[in-house]
Scaffold this motif. Structure first.
Motif, PDB file in Angstrom:
ATOM      1  N   UNK A  35       0.840  -1.197   0.000  1.00  0.00           N
ATOM      2  CA  UNK A  35       0.000   0.000   0.000  1.00  0.00           C
ATOM      3  C   UNK A  35       0.877   1.250   0.000  1.00  0.00           C
ATOM      4  N   UNK A  36       0.291   2.420  -0.275  1.00  0.00           N
ATOM      5  CA  UNK A  36       1.077   3.656  -0.140  1.00  0.00           C
ATOM      6  C   UNK A  36       1.699   3.731   1.248  1.00  0.00           C
ATOM      7  N   UNK A  37       2.860   4.343   1.326  1.00  0.00           N
ATOM      8  CA  UNK A  37       3.678   4.329   2.543  1.00  0.00           C
ATOM      9  C   UNK A  37       2.918   4.750   3.797  1.00  0.00           C
ATOM     10  N   UNK A  38       2.120   5.807   3.716  1.00  0.00           N
ATOM     11  CA  UNK A  38       1.422   6.290   4.914  1.00  0.00           C
ATOM     12  C   UNK A  38       0.446   5.246   5.448  1.00  0.00           C
ATOM     13  N   UNK A  39      -0.198   4.496   4.569  1.00  0.00           N
ATOM     14  CA  UNK A  39      -1.109   3.438   5.005  1.00  0.00           C
ATOM     15  C   UNK A  39      -0.344   2.198   5.448  1.00  0.00           C
ATOM     16  N   UNK A  40       0.687   1.851   4.707  1.00  0.00           N
ATOM     17  CA  UNK A  40       1.454   0.648   5.025  1.00  0.00           C
ATOM     18  C   UNK A  40       2.065   0.729   6.416  1.00  0.00           C
ATOM     19  N   UNK A  41       2.592   1.885   6.789  1.00  0.00           N
ATOM     20  CA  UNK A  41       3.212   2.033   8.110  1.00  0.00           C
ATOM     21  C   UNK A  41       2.191   1.822   9.219  1.00  0.00           C
ATOM     22  N   UNK A  42       0.974   2.326   9.011  1.00  0.00           N
ATOM     23  CA  UNK A  42      -0.066   2.124  10.022  1.00  0.00           C
ATOM     24  C   UNK A  42      -0.453   0.655  10.119  1.00  0.00           C
ATOM     25  N   UNK A  43      -0.605   0.000   8.976  1.00  0.00           N
ATOM     26  CA  UNK A  43      -1.006  -1.402   8.958  1.00  0.00           C
ATOM     27  C   UNK A  43       0.046  -2.332   9.531  1.00  0.00           C
ATOM     28  N   UNK A  44       1.313  -1.984   9.373  1.00  0.00           N
ATOM     29  CA  UNK A  44       2.396  -2.837   9.858  1.00  0.00           C
ATOM     30  C   UNK A  44       2.481  -2.822  11.382  1.00  0.00           C
ATOM     31  N   UNK A  45       1.921  -1.800  12.018  1.00  0.00           N
ATOM     32  CA  UNK A  45       1.972  -1.710  13.480  1.00  0.00           C
ATOM     33  C   UNK A  45       0.952  -2.630  14.147  1.00  0.00           C
ATOM     34  N   UNK A  46      -0.043  -3.065  13.402  1.00  0.00           N
ATOM     35  CA  UNK A  46      -1.106  -3.897  13.966  1.00  0.00           C
ATOM     36  C   UNK A  46      -0.608  -5.331  14.152  1.00  0.00           C
ATOM     37  N   UNK A  47      -1.217  -6.040  15.114  1.00  0.00           N
ATOM     38  CA  UNK A  47      -0.766  -7.388  15.436  1.00  0.00           C
ATOM     39  C   UNK A  47      -1.834  -8.454  15.255  1.00  0.00           C
ATOM     40  N   UNK A  48      -2.976  -8.070  14.685  1.00  0.00           N
ATOM     41  CA  UNK A  48      -4.013  -9.056  14.392  1.00  0.00           C
ATOM     42  C   UNK A  48      -4.764  -8.607  13.136  1.00  0.00           C
ATOM     43  N   UNK A  49      -5.462  -9.536  12.518  1.00  0.00           N
ATOM     44  CA  UNK A  49      -6.232  -9.207  11.311  1.00  0.00           C
ATOM     45  C   UNK A  49      -7.287  -8.145  11.621  1.00  0.00           C
TER      46      UNK A  49
END
Length: 101
Positions: free
Chosen positions: A36-50
């Motif tokens: 995903x675009x960087x700003x979204x990808x960074x947020x999503x990578x911080x999550x630990x569950x689906x």
């Protein structure tokens, strides 16, 4: 591999009956999120569950859409006039309220 191991193809005895399965692990989801675009990808990578990834990305997308919609409405006031812009904005708000209900 094009899909980074996120998809796998299972061949049956009949080559026309093959099935495709998606990896449901958090690692696979993070792999998809990284495209995903960087700003979204960074947020999503911080999550630990689906569930958390889904919530984080939905919130981020809501903020992006809200911000651009607000800007569009402000520009409309300048070009179309206050009354026409108010009607347009009211319609958008009704559509948004219907979508989240």
């Amino acid at each position: 591999e094009r899909f980074g191991g996120v998809l796998s193809l299972n061949h049956q005895s009949d080559p026309y009956a093959a099935t495709c399965e998606q990896d449901q692990s958090i690692e696979a989801l993070q792999s998809l999120t990284s495209s995903l675009p960087r700003s979204l990808a960074l947020r999503g990578m911080e999550a630990h569950s689906r569930v958390e990834v889904r919530r984080v990305l939905a919130d981020a997308l809501d903020r992006i859409v809200f911000r651009s919609s607000r800007q569009q409405s402000m520009k409309g006031i300048a070009t179309a006039g206050a009354l026409k812009s108010a009607k347009y904005t009211a319609g958008k708000v009704r559509k948004w309220a219907t979508a989240i209900a």
